[in-house]
Enzyme design. Structure first.
Site, PDB file in Angstrom:
ATOM      1  CE  LYS A 124      -4.004   2.708   1.228  1.00 62.01           C
ATOM      2  NZ  LYS A 124      -4.093   2.890   2.365  1.00 62.01           N
TER       3      LYS A 124
ATOM      4  CB  CYS B 146      -3.668   7.387   0.465  1.00 60.36           C
ATOM      5  SG  CYS B 146      -4.409   6.642   1.266  1.00 60.36           S
TER       6      CYS B 146
END
Length: 411
Positions: free
Chosen positions: A211, A265
């Site tokens: 990720k 993110c």
């Protein structure tokens, strides 16, 4: 009945810890697949809203699914933990001094450890630095007196969805599951109940870094686009035209440039790698992206504007998501320069569009609804009809044809 049988028969009790942008949609789709979901959050007002079928985020189709599953008893929100078969941890991991703040993960682990039973499965979905599941979460869970991989199981499965597309992507996106063979196979059976995308299995550390690698890739490429846009400005070249032509090459994909990056993110995840093993490229890319709001303010200052109408507060178009939005940095800098401002963004309930007396209009978010604005009426009311375009919303000729002066990032 063992856990695998409960998963296969949809009789497993599932607790979802953290009911924000990821936890609540996850709860809804887990419930949609037939499980009973106990949602846990520390915010009492949020708990009340969920139990009253009120959605706290704007996502197409999600409200109807929430109403359906609250009314049929498959979703119940609470501030207390209870015994369950599966625990999903979806709590925030904010940035603190360029390092991951794991306090919410630790607190969730501590609370789960008090109700943990044999044959339970704990899945961490929160984005974390590599080794967090193994060296932080599992030791906390083992304070229950139970042994990981013998008495209970732990896996890591990062969320990979985009605000505004959660309803589609939570079902159709591919997933990565990390853990021991037993842990990830149990998690695989669980996620297959509501995930249509491919599911890939690996170890914990690899799943954790995947990720972070994804978002570091995006951050670095956006930084390259922003740096190229600044170069094009100096050379009086339209970056967006050049980018479109460069991307005709089959092996080139230059990203968009703009006012900066936002969300939970891209502005954050690369630092989670950097804190574990410092990298030369990450600080440079982050510095470039973080400088873009300052560049926008420089454009405003050079225009001599003193009263700016900002279109858009959300960091992403057609959403109400303001997490880490670069607009906050722009506002902070405008205050320092004693430049007046107002903000219009119907997605975040900033509904007053008043250009009266403004001598610049900054397009900070490219919401589709802005296309239906009566731009000629906006021009008529502005003190000076100047558009500063941070999102390539207009072509220069298009804006000038309507009678606006035009300055664009990367143009």
């Amino acid at each position: 009945m063992d856990l695998l049988s409960k998963i296969n028969s949809n009789s497993a009790e599932v607790s979802v810890i953290g009911l924000g942008y990821i936890g609540l949609p996850t709860s809804i789709f887990v419930a949609e697949s037939g499980y009973r979901v106990h949602g846990v959050d520390i915010k009492e007002d949020l708990i009340e809203k969920i139990n009253n079928c009120t959605l706290n985020i704007t996502e197409p189709g999600l409200k109807k699914l929430l109403e359906k599953n609250v009314k049929n008893g498959r979703i119940k929100a609470s501030s207390s933990y209870k015994e369950s078969d599966i625990f999903l941890i979806c709590v925030p991991t904010p940035l603190s001094d360029r390092k991951a703040d794991l306090s919410y993960v630790k607190k969730a682990g501590e609370s789960i450890s008090k109700v943990l039973k044999e044959d339970n499965l704990v899945i961490l979905e929160s984005t974390v630095p590599p080794e967090t599941t193994e060296k932080v979460l599992i030791p906390i869970l083992e304070t229950s007196g139970l042994k990981n991989d013998e008495d209970f199981f732990t896996a890591f499965c990062p969320e990979r969805v985009l605000p505004g597309r959660i309803t589609e992507e939570m079902i159709n996106n591919d997933r990565i599951i990390g853990g021991s063979e037993n842990s990830r196979n149990l998690a695989l059976k669980f996620y297959k109940k509501f995930v249509k995308g491919e599911i890939y299995l690996t170890d914990l550390k690899t799943a954790e870094i995947v990720k972070l690698m994804e978002n570091t890739f995006r951050s670095v490429n956006i930084a390259l686009a922003n740096e190229l846009a600044l170069a094009c400005e100096k050379l009086k070249i339209d970056f967006f035209e050049a980018r479109e032509l460069a991307n005709k090459h089959p092996r080139v994909n230059i990203h968009e440039a703009g006012t900066g990056v936002g969300g939970h993110c891209i502005p954050i995840d690369p630092w989670f790698i950097h804190e574990k093993t410092p990298m030369r490229m990450i600080p440079i890319a982050m510095e470039i992206n973080e400088s873009m709001p300052l560049h926008v303010v420089d454009l405003i200052k050079k225009s001599n504007a003193k009263n700016v109408l900002i279109l858009g507060m959300a960091y992403k178009k057609n959403t109400d998501d303001t997490r880490e939005t670069p607009v906050l940095k722009i506002i902070e800098e405008l205050k320092k320069e004693n430049i007046d401002y107002s903000v219009y963004d119907p997605y975040v309930k900033m509904n007053e569009l008043d250009p009266e007396g403004c001598d610049a209009l900054l397009i900070a978010t490219d919401h589709d609804c802005f296309k239906s604005i009566d731009w000629r009426e906006i021009k008529r009311k502005m003190k000076r009809p100047l558009i500063i375009d941070g999102r390539n919303f207009f072509e220069k000729e298009e804006a000038e044809k309507m009678g606006f002066e035009y300055i664009g990032v990367g143009k």
